[in-house]
Motif scaffolding. Structure first.
Motif, PDB file in Angstrom:
ATOM      1  N   ILE A 217       0.852  -1.206   0.000  1.00 41.70           N
ATOM      2  CA  ILE A 217       0.000   0.000   0.000  1.00 41.70           C
ATOM      3  C   ILE A 217       0.881   1.247   0.000  1.00 41.70           C
ATOM      4  O   ILE A 217       0.572   2.250  -0.644  1.00 41.70           O
ATOM      5  CB  ILE A 217      -0.925   0.004   1.242  1.00 41.70           C
ATOM      6  CG1 ILE A 217      -2.029  -1.028   1.033  1.00 41.70           C
ATOM      7  CG2 ILE A 217      -1.527   1.371   1.443  1.00 41.70           C
ATOM      8  CD1 ILE A 217      -3.048  -1.019   2.131  1.00 41.70           C
TER       9      ILE A 217
ATOM     10  N   GLU B 100       0.798   6.823   6.459  1.00 41.02           N
ATOM     11  CA  GLU B 100      -0.640   6.812   6.681  1.00 41.02           C
ATOM     12  C   GLU B 100      -1.289   5.583   6.113  1.00 41.02           C
ATOM     13  O   GLU B 100      -2.267   5.080   6.646  1.00 41.02           O
ATOM     14  CB  GLU B 100      -1.266   8.026   6.007  1.00 41.02           C
ATOM     15  CG  GLU B 100      -1.547   9.144   6.952  1.00 41.02           C
ATOM     16  CD  GLU B 100      -2.156  10.295   6.218  1.00 41.02           C
ATOM     17  OE1 GLU B 100      -1.550  11.366   6.244  1.00 41.02           O
ATOM     18  OE2 GLU B 100      -3.208  10.101   5.615  1.00 41.02           O
TER      19      GLU B 100
ATOM     20  N   GLY C 206       4.680  11.672   4.219  1.00 44.87           N
ATOM     21  CA  GLY C 206       4.014  10.836   5.207  1.00 44.87           C
ATOM     22  C   GLY C 206       2.856  10.019   4.705  1.00 44.87           C
ATOM     23  O   GLY C 206       2.186   9.375   5.497  1.00 44.87           O
ATOM     24  N   LEU C 207       2.597  10.015   3.396  1.00 41.56           N
ATOM     25  CA  LEU C 207       1.440   9.257   2.923  1.00 41.56           C
ATOM     26  C   LEU C 207       1.693   7.753   3.029  1.00 41.56           C
ATOM     27  O   LEU C 207       0.758   6.968   3.200  1.00 41.56           O
ATOM     28  CB  LEU C 207       1.109   9.636   1.479  1.00 41.56           C
ATOM     29  CG  LEU C 207       0.446  10.998   1.331  1.00 41.56           C
ATOM     30  CD1 LEU C 207       0.198  11.299  -0.128  1.00 41.56           C
ATOM     31  CD2 LEU C 207      -0.861  11.031   2.059  1.00 41.56           C
TER      32      LEU C 207
ATOM     33  N   ASP D 183       0.647   4.352  -2.516  1.00 38.38           N
ATOM     34  CA  ASP D 183       0.213   5.656  -2.027  1.00 38.38           C
ATOM     35  C   ASP D 183       1.225   6.755  -2.260  1.00 38.38           C
ATOM     36  O   ASP D 183       0.910   7.916  -2.097  1.00 38.38           O
ATOM     37  CB  ASP D 183      -0.036   5.578  -0.509  1.00 38.38           C
ATOM     38  CG  ASP D 183      -1.416   5.062  -0.205  1.00 38.38           C
ATOM     39  OD1 ASP D 183      -1.740   4.970   0.989  1.00 38.38           O
ATOM     40  OD2 ASP D 183      -2.141   4.777  -1.154  1.00 38.38           O
TER      41      ASP D 183
END
Lengths: 159, 357, 384
Positions: A63, A110, A106-107, A67
């Motif tokens: 992921i 997250e 920072g995605l 992202d």
């Protein structure tokens, strides 16, 4: 009366003296300089610094790679049968991040679904300079784990 | 102080003593022990004081509290490459910095930092007492403008030329109010000699800042404009289009221009101290006779430092005037004010001396 | 500005006499210059000191942001919006996120809305502080720069506590906010808000009544209101000319309906009025912050949103908000996939830059620096 006051103001240069007074007063106030490198400014808990990976927690869901807004995470994994537990599990071959391009948004952190996160940026590390450009080109899996930084903070600890 | 000098004279013998304190030695002492270190440390003081006004510390890494910073700067400028533009006029390019620094340093030969021989030891606390001292100062200050024009022209760079011309125009137009402002104390003292003016302030028991406050302000403002300092530093401001006449200079030549600017600052401060604040005189000599224990030169230095601090203070506070507004101020406000000041000083002097009937 | 010392020559009936003709010089106020606030290039036609014409050339900071928007899903584009107006990242984020929510029909919970307004008003103060710093230092006053950056540090510390970054915040997501406020943030914000008003008085004491400042800014760069409307100029440049248009009042978004504040207006449209407008805006932002800190409710911070956000095919939306520099707006066209089809940004600096050639006709070069400063452009936005 106010006309006389304005005239006196103009002649007596009171506006200029007011400005001079402000700078004079500021001479005696406390200075805000931080004497780096003797004193270091400590970032906040949530400060997005250099990222760090924990391979054991990672479930290889990719992921974070999906992202990333600039597509700099490269993940390769394969499935293998673990001889000890006789179960199929994923093993990480390659987890490279191109530090030249990373904007520390920072995605990836997250998106990571594990708890605590397997990739995190709250490491309070911002001194990434090096003498050789090639040191920072790619930061691969082993380096990411051994990066000498603080451990991860989970959300409960931060908030 | 007098006792110390007496004992030195006793040890050295008469001829040696008078030779040791001859004007030549005084010049050397003044330049190398007095002025040049003072100018370099003035740059350091400016950075520190400006930093303190701006909520930050100035340089504090080189040496304790940054005190060795000027030495580091001088070292750096000395080893920089000495560029000479190809099409520049060589003799003029080399001469220009000297023409800026030279007059500023020469002016110090007439400025007295202490009284005549006999009052504070057996030395004259000045290099020479020309009896037209004030005229000498004004004349030399004007020569300083030549350095700017020649420097700007010799660089073979149209922006340097423009910057140099603007700077020269500004300096020339503020020479007139500066000269006229100096006429005020001159009329009260009755002599052009600088030592004579300070002695007149002592004899008349008043420092000329009190009766001549208008002239004082005009002189101060004109002095700031003369040395191209904020708020009148448009010709050399970095955020404007032209970087001024010293664009093409690097290394020690640039350092000389820079030193010339600070030397000009010190000259203006010293002349203002002598004419308006009483030179080496202690304040309130009748009320506080105890203050006379501190020797004259120290008082002179303290008063000059007040002006130098004021220079740095102005730099930290005020925005910059635009060039045409600057010229407006000089020609339309300063000159009429200075002329009025001379007129009223004359009237009052005439009235006081009873010459009206 | 009309000083008798700089007489314009030119060909006003003086014939082609060689003595009376003056040459126009073409000057490059280049991309590398301390006062152009970025890489702006202005080609000037100058007669002596007076500017006859000015032709801005932009594009030195173009990074293809609008194309980058098309390559990634909606929520991944938020970091790209930070980097357009890099001085005021939160308002950029809010404009984009608001547009996406309009497109998808998401409703933001009230607590998230209050947090957004808090961040945006803090960002507005921070952007105006930076504007004041650079404007003052261009005109020659060095000290306001350091004082404003001292306050700006406090604001950036608040941002850092909240979302982890100081400048490129990435602090909003379509549907709400990614994190809740940390413990102690509201108290720290209150400390800042209470201590800020005396600081504005300090900057004003240095500049507002100062005769040198007034001489440099009064009557310089006068913008006629009708010209401003024709060019599409928004923000403090428009309000400085006396037109009452603030998107927070005329087309309210988020929780601006529930806070009280005034919109300062100028009278003459010159640089001094715009300076006063921006200083007053900082005070009003302080007032909004105080009210938000008092009124913030508890609750969730993220709306219920689908796992993969797909837009309606051929859905298009425009959402504009009042940023510190003017109206910043996003026009998004969706096509049924997770990525936007087209995303165009209405950047206020780009539109306000159109007024610079108009304002600097007939001004001196020293005034040009003041005019660029008062237009408050950020090249990241102009070039995207």
């Amino acid at each position: 009366m106010s006309a006389i006051k304005k005239f006196a103001d103009k002649i007596m240069l009171l506006d200029l003296f007011a400005g001079l007074g402000i700078t004079f007063k500021n001479m005696f106030k406390k200075k805000v300089t931080v004497q780096y490198p003797e004193e270091r400014w400590e970032p906040a808990h949530r400060f997005r610094g250099m990222f760090r990976l924990d391979e054991d927690r990672c479930i290889k869901c990719t992921i974070c790679a999906r992202d990333c807004p600039i597509d700099i995470i490269y993940i390769d994994w394969h499935q293998e049968v673990n001889p000890e537990t006789s179960k199929k599990e994923k093993l990480l071959d390659r987890f490279d991040i191109d530090v030249q391009r990373c904007m520390f948004c920072g995605l990836c952190e997250e998106g990571c679904p594990t708890e605590p996160k397997s990739i995190w940026l709250t490491t309070k590390t911002y001194e990434l300079a090096s003498y050789d450009r090639w040191d920072n080109l790619y930061v691969d899996m082993d380096e990411l784990q051994e990066w000498k930084t603080r451990p991860a903070y989970t959300d409960e600890e931060i908030a | 102080m007098a006792g110390l000098l007496e004992s030195v004279r006793h040890t050295l013998g008469d001829t040696l003593f008078y030779w040791a304190f001859s004007p030549a030695i005084k010049i050397v002492l003044l330049l190398f022990v007095g002025l040049l270190p003072l100018i370099s440390y003035l740059t350091f003081a400016e950075r520190k004081v400006l930093g303190y006004m701006q909520a930050r510390l100035g340089p504090n890494r080189v040496g304790p509290w940054g005190l060795l910073q000027p030495i580091a700067d001088v070292m750096k400028l000395l080893v920089k490459e000495d560029t000479l533009p190809i099409q520049a006029v060589k003799w003029a390019f080399i001469l220009a910095p000297g023409l800026v620094v030279g007059p500023a340093l020469i002016i110090f030969s007439v400025i007295p930092i202490g009284p005549r021989e006999g009052e504070l030891g057996h030395v004259n606390w000045f290099i020479t007492d020309v009896n037209t001292g004030l005229l000498f100062i004004v004349a030399l200050a004007t020569i300083g403008v030549y350095g700017l024009i020649i420097g700007g022209w010799a660089s073979n760079n149209k922006f340097s030329l423009m910057g140099g011309l603007r700077s020269a125009a500004q300096m020339i137009s503020y020479e007139v109010p500066q000269g006229l402002a100096l006429v005020g104390p001159l009329m009260l003292a009755g002599t052009l000699s600088l030592v004579g003016i300070v002695e007149a302030q002592r004899d008349q028991h008043v420092w000329y800042i009190l009766p001549q406050i208008v002239a004082f302000f005009i002189y101060l403002v004109a002095g700031v404009a003369e040395s191209n300092r904020n708020p009148f530093d448009l010709p050399e401001a970095e955020s404007e289009l032209v970087a001024g006449f010293h664009t093409e200079y690097s290394g020690m030549r640039f350092a000389l221009f820079f030193l010339g600017e600070y030397a000009n600052m010190i000259v203006v401060s010293a002349v203002a101290t002598t004419l308006f604040l009483g030179g080496w005189l202690p304040p309130f000599p009748h009320l506080l006779p105890g203050l006379a224990v501190i020797p004259g030169p120290i008082w002179f230095a303290l008063k000059a430092f007040v002006f130098l601090f004021a220079y740095i203070w102005f730099r930290g506070t005020f925005p910059r005037y635009r060039f045409d507004q600057l010229m407006d101020l000089g020609w339309k406000w300063m000159i009429p004010l200075a002329l009025l000041n001379i007129f009223f000083t004359g009237l009052i002097k005439l009235w006081v001396s009873g010459g009206f009937h | 500005m009309t000083s008798p010392f700089v007489q314009p020559f030119g060909d006003e009936g003086l014939g082609d006499n060689l003595l009376n003709r003056s040459e126009e010089m073409e000057l490059n106020f280049g991309p590398q210059h301390p006062s152009t606030h970025g890489v702006l290039r202005l080609k000037l036609k100058v007669d002596g000191e007076r500017i006859i014409d000015c032709y801005p050339i932009i594009g030195y900071l173009h990074r293809g942001t609008e194309k980058l928007f098309e390559l990634h899903p909606y929520f991944q584009n938020v970091p790209h919006t930070d980097r357009m107006d890099y001085v005021a990242a939160a308002t950029n984020n809010l404009a984009y996120v608001g547009a996406v929510e309009k497109l998808m029909g998401l409703v933001v919970p009230p607590r998230a809305s209050y947090i957004r307004v808090l961040l945006c008003e803090l960002q507005r103060i921070s952007s105006h502080l930076l504007w004041l710093a650079t404007h003052a230092i261009d005109i020659g006053a060095m000290t306001p720069f350091f004082y404003t950056f001292r306050e700006r540090e406090l604001i950036l510390d608040l941002f850092e506590e909240y979302c982890g970054a100081r400048l490129t915040l990435n602090c909003m997501r379509p549907g709400g906010m990614p994190h809740d406020l940390p413990v102690g943030w509201i108290e720290k914000c209150r400390v800042f808000v209470d201590g800020f008003l005396p600081r504005i008085d300090e900057y004003e004491g240095l500049l507002t009544e100062n005769r040198i400042w007034k001489k440099r800014t009064v009557g310089v760069g006068v913008l006629d209101p009708q010209v401003a409307i024709d060019y599409g100029i928004t923000g403090p440049m428009l309000r400085g000319s006396g037109i009452d248009w603030d998107m927070r009042k005329t087309m309210p978004y988020e929780v601006y309906r529930e806070v009280q504040f005034d919109v300062p207006l100028g009278k003459n449209g010159d640089t001094y009025d715009r300076y006063l407008v921006r200083m007053e805006e900082m005070r009003q932002s302080n007032r909004i912050l105080r009210q938000c800190l008092d009124q913030i409710p508890e609750g969730p911070i993220m709306a219920k949103r689908p796992r993969v956000m797909k837009a309606v095919k051929d859905g298009e939306v425009y959402h504009g908000i009042e940023g510190p520099k003017g109206e910043i707006g996003f026009y998004i066209v969706g096509d049924g996939t997770p990525n936007p089809y087209r995303c165009h940004v209405r950047a206020p600096s780009f539109i306000n830059l159109q007024s610079v050639p108009e304002l600097c006709k007939g001004a001196l070069i020293a005034d040009l620096v003041a005019i660029i400063g008062t237009t408050d452009i950020v090249l990241g936005e102009v070039d995207r």
